[in-house]
Motif scaffolding. Structure first.
Motif, PDB file in Angstrom:
ATOM      1  N   ASN A  84       0.829  -1.194   0.000  1.00 21.37           N
ATOM      2  CA  ASN A  84       0.000   0.000   0.000  1.00 21.37           C
ATOM      3  C   ASN A  84       0.870   1.253   0.000  1.00 21.37           C
ATOM      4  OD1 ASN A  84      -2.293  -1.665   0.236  1.00 21.37           O
ATOM      5  ND2 ASN A  84      -2.200  -1.609   2.471  1.00 21.37           N
ATOM      6  N   SER A  85       0.265   2.374  -0.332  1.00 21.02           N
ATOM      7  CA  SER A  85       0.979   3.667  -0.341  1.00 21.02           C
ATOM      8  C   SER A  85       2.297   3.556  -1.109  1.00 21.02           C
ATOM      9  CB  SER A  85       1.243   4.131   1.097  1.00 21.02           C
ATOM     10  OG  SER A  85       0.036   4.259   1.814  1.00 21.02           O
ATOM     11  N   LEU A  86       2.213   2.987  -2.277  1.00 18.56           N
ATOM     12  CA  LEU A  86       3.426   2.739  -3.063  1.00 18.56           C
ATOM     13  C   LEU A  86       4.086   4.050  -3.486  1.00 18.56           C
ATOM     14  CD1 LEU A  86       2.148  -0.297  -5.087  1.00 18.56           C
ATOM     15  CD2 LEU A  86       4.275  -0.257  -3.753  1.00 18.56           C
ATOM     16  N   LYS A  87       5.420   3.981  -3.541  1.00 17.10           N
ATOM     17  CA  LYS A  87       6.244   5.130  -3.905  1.00 17.10           C
ATOM     18  C   LYS A  87       7.077   4.777  -5.143  1.00 17.10           C
ATOM     19  CE  LYS A  87       6.864   6.194   1.020  1.00 17.10           C
ATOM     20  NZ  LYS A  87       7.870   6.398   2.102  1.00 17.10           N
ATOM     21  N   PRO A  88       7.506   5.768  -5.891  1.00 15.30           N
ATOM     22  CA  PRO A  88       8.359   5.465  -7.057  1.00 15.30           C
ATOM     23  C   PRO A  88       9.606   4.667  -6.681  1.00 15.30           C
ATOM     24  CG  PRO A  88       7.543   7.709  -7.206  1.00 15.30           C
ATOM     25  CD  PRO A  88       7.111   7.191  -5.861  1.00 15.30           C
ATOM     26  N   GLU A  89      10.129   4.882  -5.497  1.00 18.15           N
ATOM     27  CA  GLU A  89      11.318   4.141  -5.084  1.00 18.15           C
ATOM     28  C   GLU A  89      11.039   2.674  -4.773  1.00 18.15           C
ATOM     29  OE1 GLU A  89      10.191   7.039  -3.850  1.00 18.15           O
ATOM     30  OE2 GLU A  89      10.513   7.178  -1.669  1.00 18.15           O
ATOM     31  N   ASP A  90       9.779   2.278  -4.794  1.00 22.53           N
ATOM     32  CA  ASP A  90       9.436   0.851  -4.649  1.00 22.53           C
ATOM     33  C   ASP A  90       9.554   0.112  -5.979  1.00 22.53           C
ATOM     34  OD1 ASP A  90       6.828   1.861  -2.422  1.00 22.53           O
ATOM     35  OD2 ASP A  90       8.747   0.947  -1.870  1.00 22.53           O
ATOM     36  N   THR A  91       9.799   0.835  -7.055  1.00 18.94           N
ATOM     37  CA  THR A  91       9.942   0.215  -8.366  1.00 18.94           C
ATOM     38  C   THR A  91      11.111  -0.762  -8.373  1.00 18.94           C
ATOM     39  OG1 THR A  91       8.969   2.083  -9.530  1.00 18.94           O
ATOM     40  CG2 THR A  91      10.431   0.649 -10.798  1.00 18.94           C
TER      41      THR A  91
END
Length: 122
Positions: A84-91
């Motif tokens: 949840n609350s995904l961020k670009p750095e989770d790519t």
């Protein structure tokens, strides 16, 4: 021999959610701990989350704590990663892994899936 097959990756906007699944076959699922790792382009593979054989103990990387939840369904031989609350750095490419104990070190695990791509756009 153990086979692990991840699914559920894809493209999502920042703030969105995805649920990854990993189905295991070939060995007794309940005798193994499970983990999720990820690898972004140009970076080393890093620990994301782990779960013990019974599901009673869970561990998370600081970068995902409070946003990601690992769970398992031993009846279905499947482990999940709710993001949840995904961020670009989770790519990254996310890998499912299986081993004798729950750990944050890749070397503790014996089997790996082929990976599933998660892309988070800003």
């Amino acid at each position: 021999q153990v086979q692990l097959a991840e699914s559920g990756g894809g493209l999502v906007q920042a703030g969105g959610s995805l649920r990854l699944s990993c189905a295991a076959s070939g060995r007794t699922f309940t005798t193994y701990a499970m983990g999720w790792f990820r690898q972004a382009p140009g970076k080393e593979r890093e620990f994301v989350a782990s779960i013990s054989r019974s599901g009673g103990n869970r561990g998370y990387a600081d970068s995902v704590k409070g946003r990601f939840t690992i769970s398992r369904d031993n009846a279905k031989n499947t482990v999940y990663l709710q993001m949840n609350s995904l961020k670009p750095e989770d790519t990254a490419v996310y890998y499912c892994t299986l081993g004798p104990r729950s750990a944050a070190t890749a070397g503790e695990y014996d089997y790996w899936g082929q990976g599933t791509q998660v892309t988070v756009s800003s």
